[in-house]
Design an enzyme around this catalytic site. Sequence first.
Site, PDB file in Angstrom:
ATOM      1  N   HIS A 244       0.855  -1.302   0.013  1.00  0.00           N
ATOM      2  CA  HIS A 244      -0.133   0.194   0.053  1.00  0.00           C
ATOM      3  C   HIS A 244       0.933   1.165   0.052  1.00  0.00           C
ATOM      4  CE1 HIS A 244       0.903  -0.514   4.247  1.00  0.00           C
ATOM      5  NE2 HIS A 244       0.190   0.506   4.651  1.00  0.00           N
TER       6      HIS A 244
ATOM      7  N   ASP B 241       5.638   4.173   5.152  1.00  0.00           N
ATOM      8  CA  ASP B 241       6.496   3.269   5.752  1.00  0.00           C
ATOM      9  C   ASP B 241       6.605   2.164   5.050  1.00  0.00           C
ATOM     10  OD1 ASP B 241       3.957   2.835   6.689  1.00  0.00           O
ATOM     11  OD2 ASP B 241       4.498   1.707   8.232  1.00  0.00           O
ATOM     12  N   HIS B 242       5.876   1.920   4.020  1.00  0.00           N
ATOM     13  CA  HIS B 242       6.113   0.855   2.849  1.00  0.00           C
ATOM     14  C   HIS B 242       6.493   1.314   1.674  1.00  0.00           C
ATOM     15  CE1 HIS B 242       3.766  -1.908   5.756  1.00  0.00           C
ATOM     16  NE2 HIS B 242       3.569  -0.784   6.302  1.00  0.00           N
TER      17      HIS B 242
ATOM     18  N   HIS C 149      -7.321  -2.450   5.783  1.00  0.00           N
ATOM     19  CA  HIS C 149      -6.226  -1.282   6.325  1.00  0.00           C
ATOM     20  C   HIS C 149      -7.329  -0.012   6.017  1.00  0.00           C
ATOM     21  CE1 HIS C 149      -2.789   0.257   8.155  1.00  0.00           C
ATOM     22  NE2 HIS C 149      -2.492   0.960   6.974  1.00  0.00           N
TER      23      HIS C 149
ATOM     24  N   HIS D 201       5.971  -5.553  12.140  1.00  0.00           N
ATOM     25  CA  HIS D 201       5.323  -3.963  11.928  1.00  0.00           C
ATOM     26  C   HIS D 201       5.093  -3.700  13.535  1.00  0.00           C
ATOM     27  CE1 HIS D 201       2.537  -0.815  10.514  1.00  0.00           C
ATOM     28  NE2 HIS D 201       3.425  -0.996   9.565  1.00  0.00           N
TER      29      HIS D 201
END
Lengths: 304, 304
Positions: free
Chosen positions: A60, A64-65, A140, A270
């Site tokens: 996504h 942070d990804h 999410h 995570h």
Amino acid sequence: MQLTILGCHSASPKSNAHPTAQILEVKGHLFLIDCGEGTQVRLRQQKVKFSRLKHIFISHLHGDHVFGLMGLLTTFGLLNRKESLCIHGPKGIKEFVEIQLKLSASFLSYKLNFNELTSTTSEVIFEDDLIKIKTLPLLHRVYTNGFHFQEKPGERKLNYQKAVDLKINPVYFNKLKQSKNVISETGEEIDFQKVTEAPDLPKSYSFCSDTSYNPKLIPLISYTNLLYHESTFLASASHEDLAHKTGHSTATEAALIARKAKAKHLLLGHFSARYKDLNLFVKEAQEIFEPASYAYTGLKVDIE
Amino acid sequence: MQLTILGCHSASPKSNAHPTAQILEVKGHLFLIDCGEGTQVRLRQQKVKFSRLKHIFISHLHGDHVFGLMGLLTTFGLLNRKESLCIHGPKGIKEFVEIQLKLSASFLSYKLNFNELTSTTSEVIFEDDLIKIKTLPLLHRVYTNGFHFQEKPGERKLNYQKAVDLKINPVYFNKLKQSKNVISETGEEIDFQKVTEAPDLPKSYSFCSDTSYNPKLIPLISYTNLLYHESTFLASASHEDLAHKTGHSTATEAALIARKAKAKHLLLGHFSARYKDLNLFVKEAQEIFEPASYAYTGLKVDIE
């Protein structure tokens, strides 16, 4: 099948807590899963050969990804990469990359292909003779997919000496491996089972981050050899509400998914920065699902 | 005035070579200059209080100067920052930030102001009672500015004892500091020079990266206390052509600018990864300009 953790902490990178990124090596492929800030440095630290990366999977578009992606793509360009690269990720990933290239008047030396995902049901996004990769729709705050990497059943294993002893012409060896009977040079029909044994069981790896507790995952990942499931929060710290509000899971919820899916092993990740002792995640998960451990940068897991 | 180097290497970040970012502390301000990937981690390592950062200056939109910006801005948001932040940078910086916020469905907890720069001549972009900041138009492959941070002359320094001895009412002390004569309580006119001395000379810092050799800089930075000038390449390695082709400078060219501008000190940076020994940069520069040194992550320079 080997997984290497490059980062497994939530939110902002710190010296000792890198955001999500992983490398999965399977059947000659090297896949990058998520690409938090600093991923290219972590790849260098793990001595990953950049040219081996041909597919990147982005769950996504939260920073942070994905905030390490542009740096990695432009570094490939500086290294004069020629081979094309495919990025699988949510709709918007193409705009995300292309606008940044445009604004910096940068041109890449290689072709970038985008596989923009929009489906809310699982779909196969890569397949070859040896493996199949499908999406795992997650729950999410924004459109998010996990990924399921599944080996295909291999060929049967031939006992060469036995085949030679039975006077089978080597041109038939492949047929035997493919479960077909053959005729020996003495005219005898040879049952493939007589000279071969069953192949190794195909293995699978399931990556699920970021997500709330999502029982719809269970049939999609059943019997997976390794489940990486986010556990941003601890139920034992009474943070269930925080998890639900932010679209994340507790270690308890990750363990419930692992147990119901009959996973072989659960790898937790995570983690929220508020917790100092990662053993608490394992302890909480093991109340429900015993074969659990926590991820850390540099961890390598051989998926057996 | 104190400069802290967070990163000073060109192109891709590596474990031991971080891309451009610096902190300048001056008259109570804390300014961030450029923001390569991983800058937020370097800021934490230097224990910089994030809330003190109110202005960020971006020279240009190449990744090694800006790919750490989104991570930093979203971290400010995660920390629930309330105070507004101003980003000074090339036209396009607003789109760069806003599209990434939009695509990740992220909202910041604070107001972001953009000062988008388009001028090709030097302009004042910040000014208060104590300092003035102007752009330094550079010669690079894309629109790029350096930045010149100039203290304003301070007030004269009052000799309090002398003023008391001369029976000057304290309500007039500020007048004296501002170079004005006053009347003492005995009716005598007091020359401000009799009880004050000249203030410290105002200091300045000049940041010039990335740029080809650009003599137009010289009058804009003359007598600067510290000049940070990029030296991506070495002339001693016969890389002048490479420097010109890519819009960069050699250490020789950086030293020529420093000498002609009568800078007090030259700090070299933005080194290409092809050179292992940074002393070569200093050696080359010192042939032309003796007070030269090289930058490295963690270096703090008190600008005197």
